[in-house]
Scaffold this motif. Structure first.
Motif, PDB file in Angstrom:
ATOM      1  N   PHE A   7       0.765  -1.340   0.055  1.00 44.34           N
ATOM      2  CA  PHE A   7      -0.330   0.376  -0.235  1.00 44.34           C
ATOM      3  C   PHE A   7       1.142   1.242   0.187  1.00 44.34           C
ATOM      4  CE2 PHE A   7      -2.175   3.492   2.482  1.00 44.34           C
ATOM      5  CZ  PHE A   7      -3.263   3.385   1.798  1.00 44.34           C
ATOM      6  N   LEU A   8       1.693   1.616   1.129  1.00 45.24           N
ATOM      7  CA  LEU A   8       2.822   2.510   1.172  1.00 45.24           C
ATOM      8  C   LEU A   8       3.194   2.995  -0.169  1.00 45.24           C
ATOM      9  CD1 LEU A   8       3.989   2.317   4.971  1.00 45.24           C
ATOM     10  CD2 LEU A   8       1.547   4.110   4.171  1.00 45.24           C
ATOM     11  N   THR A   9       3.948   1.904  -1.379  1.00 42.03           N
ATOM     12  CA  THR A   9       4.536   1.928  -1.968  1.00 42.03           C
ATOM     13  C   THR A   9       3.972   2.414  -3.304  1.00 42.03           C
ATOM     14  OG1 THR A   9       5.941   0.348  -1.264  1.00 42.03           O
ATOM     15  CG2 THR A   9       6.418   0.898  -3.985  1.00 42.03           C
ATOM     16  N   PHE A  10       2.931   1.615  -3.456  1.00 43.58           N
ATOM     17  CA  PHE A  10       2.236   2.214  -4.581  1.00 43.58           C
ATOM     18  C   PHE A  10       1.566   3.803  -4.098  1.00 43.58           C
ATOM     19  CE2 PHE A  10       2.459  -2.336  -6.093  1.00 43.58           C
ATOM     20  CZ  PHE A  10       2.084  -1.805  -7.385  1.00 43.58           C
ATOM     21  N   LEU A  81      -5.093   1.178  -3.883  1.00 46.39           N
ATOM     22  CA  LEU A  81      -5.679   1.563  -3.073  1.00 46.39           C
ATOM     23  C   LEU A  81      -4.500   2.592  -3.258  1.00 46.39           C
ATOM     24  CD1 LEU A  81      -7.587   0.071   0.373  1.00 46.39           C
ATOM     25  CD2 LEU A  81      -8.964   1.557  -2.110  1.00 46.39           C
ATOM     26  N   GLY A  82      -3.901   2.322  -2.651  1.00 46.95           N
ATOM     27  CA  GLY A  82      -2.321   3.315  -2.746  1.00 46.95           C
ATOM     28  C   GLY A  82      -2.365   4.072  -3.882  1.00 46.95           C
ATOM     29  N   PHE A  83      -2.313   3.599  -5.053  1.00 47.45           N
ATOM     30  CA  PHE A  83      -2.325   4.432  -6.144  1.00 47.45           C
ATOM     31  C   PHE A  83      -2.909   5.155  -7.099  1.00 47.45           C
ATOM     32  CE2 PHE A  83      -1.344   4.192 -11.503  1.00 47.45           C
ATOM     33  CZ  PHE A  83      -0.383   4.866 -11.397  1.00 47.45           C
ATOM     34  N   THR A  84      -4.050   4.958  -6.452  1.00 53.47           N
ATOM     35  CA  THR A  84      -5.904   5.529  -7.768  1.00 53.47           C
ATOM     36  C   THR A  84      -5.691   6.409  -6.121  1.00 53.47           C
ATOM     37  OG1 THR A  84      -6.242   3.138  -8.164  1.00 53.47           O
ATOM     38  CG2 THR A  84      -7.649   5.035  -8.226  1.00 53.47           C
TER      39      THR A  84
END
Length: 390
Positions: A7-10, A81-84
């Motif tokens: 999550f944090l990376t994306f 979730l992370g990227f969007t």
């Protein structure tokens, strides 16, 4: 911990990845192949190849596939979730702000955002044409597809055009392209994949029927955006004509609001498909605002999630079929024609009214194509011109 890392990376990529799907794939390669070494070169190329074959936003699908490969379905969800999330939140907030503005009193800013959409779509068409229509046959498919979609406004016209183009490609085009043979790292569950594919096709067939029986706007939104996310080959820019047909034609959203949001979407990082969150937020019917934005966002990305989870376990077998590879040659050429039709209407017809508009759009195109200026800089340039010159 693994899910949190995904999550944090994306999320960091979602805050910093400007430049569209091709740039996003470069960011992913740098992060997950070179730095973190979650995948090797062949495995990453395999995932990219799969996502080129599936409808939906290619870069988001690659992100989901990396998350799925890393930590199953929850990993795919964490990656999405992370990227969007950053772009979706920004676009919903912008949409909420736009609903409180008097559009006529901010006509110049609105017009500047519509002009930048002309530059961005023209730039996308130019790059896609060079890559996807390198010969006479595919150029002809693109031109015919464009003319058909300009003169035939039926809802299913884009789908039929893509199917016909795929059939032409499968039987008349030849490709020597061979996909990498390195399998993905994680052994994926085929039964789960079958379940995801069944859910995808069931929703695609049943939602229009439910919509006709229960004419609720929330169900109409879910069906429209699910179908748009299910039938788009070629990435975020190509969804424009489908979304325009789904939300502007029935009067849910004005053309001015539609084009203003599309222009702003070029200035922020993350997937262009997050534009769907803006459309849900500015809908004139309820649900709208945050509820409508999240509903449309989830509806548009759900097909990609189901298709990635369903197709990835079977990709090793599917990619060996020559007719599958050949059909994509025709489909991709037709995608260029679809985008060209959308460029004519509504992008060009709603933004270019005189020589001054044309020159501003031309400068934006040159900045993107020749000088490789980031799209958000071109958006700021167009807004500046609209404020002080128009």
């Amino acid at each position: 911990m693994k899910l949190l890392e995904i999550f944090l990376t994306f999320l960091r990529l979602g805050l910093t990845a400007f430049g569209g799907p091709i740039a996003h794939l470069s960011y992913f390669h740098e992060e997950f192949v070179k730095k973190k070494k979650w995948l090797d070169e062949h495995s990453y190329a395999d995932l990219v190849a799969l996502c080129q074959f599936l409808p939906g936003p290619a870069s988001s699908q690659v992100g989901m596939a990396i998350g799925l490969n890393r930590s199953g379905l929850l990993g795919a969800l964490a990656a999405w979730l992370g990227f969007t999330l950053p772009s979706a939140v920004l676009l919903i907030m912008f949409g909420l702000g736009m609903t409180y503005f008097n559009l006529q009193s901010h006509h110049n800013i609105l017009h500047g955002l519509k002009i930048v959409a002309v530059s961005v779509v023209a730039h996308a068409i130019y790059g896609m044409w060079r890559k996807l229509c390198p010969d006479m046959g595919r150029s002809l498919i693109a031109i015919v597809s464009c003319l058909v979609l300009i003169f035939i406004k039926a809802t299913l016209a884009p789908v039929i055009v893509l199917i016909v183009a795929g059939g032409i490609g499968a039987f008349f085009f030849k490709t020597t392209f061979v996909l990498p043979h390195t399998p993905t790292v994680r052994e994926l569950n085929r039964k789960l994949g079958v379940c995801c594919l069944i859910i995808f096709f069931s929703l695609l067939v049943l939602l229009p029927l439910l919509r006709s029986v229960y004419p609720m706007h929330s169900l109409e939104l879910f069906d429209s955006f699910f179908r748009a996310g299910s039938l788009v080959f070629g990435g975020g820019h190509v969804v424009l004509p489908l979304l325009q047909n789904e939300v502007v034609t029935p009067g849910w959203i004005s053309k001015d609001l539609f084009m203003a949001g599309y222009g702003l979407a070029q200035a922020i990082p993350g997937p262009l498909f997050a534009f769907t969150a803006y459309l849900g937020a500015v809908s004139e019917l309820t649900p709208n605002g945050w509820t409508g934005g999240l509903l449309c966002l989830i509806s548009a990305f759900l097909p990609s999630f189901l298709l990635i989870a369903g197709a990835l376990p079977f990709w090793e077998k599917l990619r060996t079929f020559s007719h599958i590879r050949q059909s994509m040659l025709g489909i991709n050429a037709s995608v260029v024609g679809l985008l060209l039709a959308a460029f004519f209407h509504p992008v060009w017809t709603s933004a270019i009214f005189n020589l001054r508009d044309f020159l501003v759009a031309l400068v934006g195109f040159i900045l993107l194509e020749k000088w490789k200026v980031s799209s958000w800089c071109v958006v700021l340039f167009s807004i500046f011109i609209s404020l002080f010159i128009f």
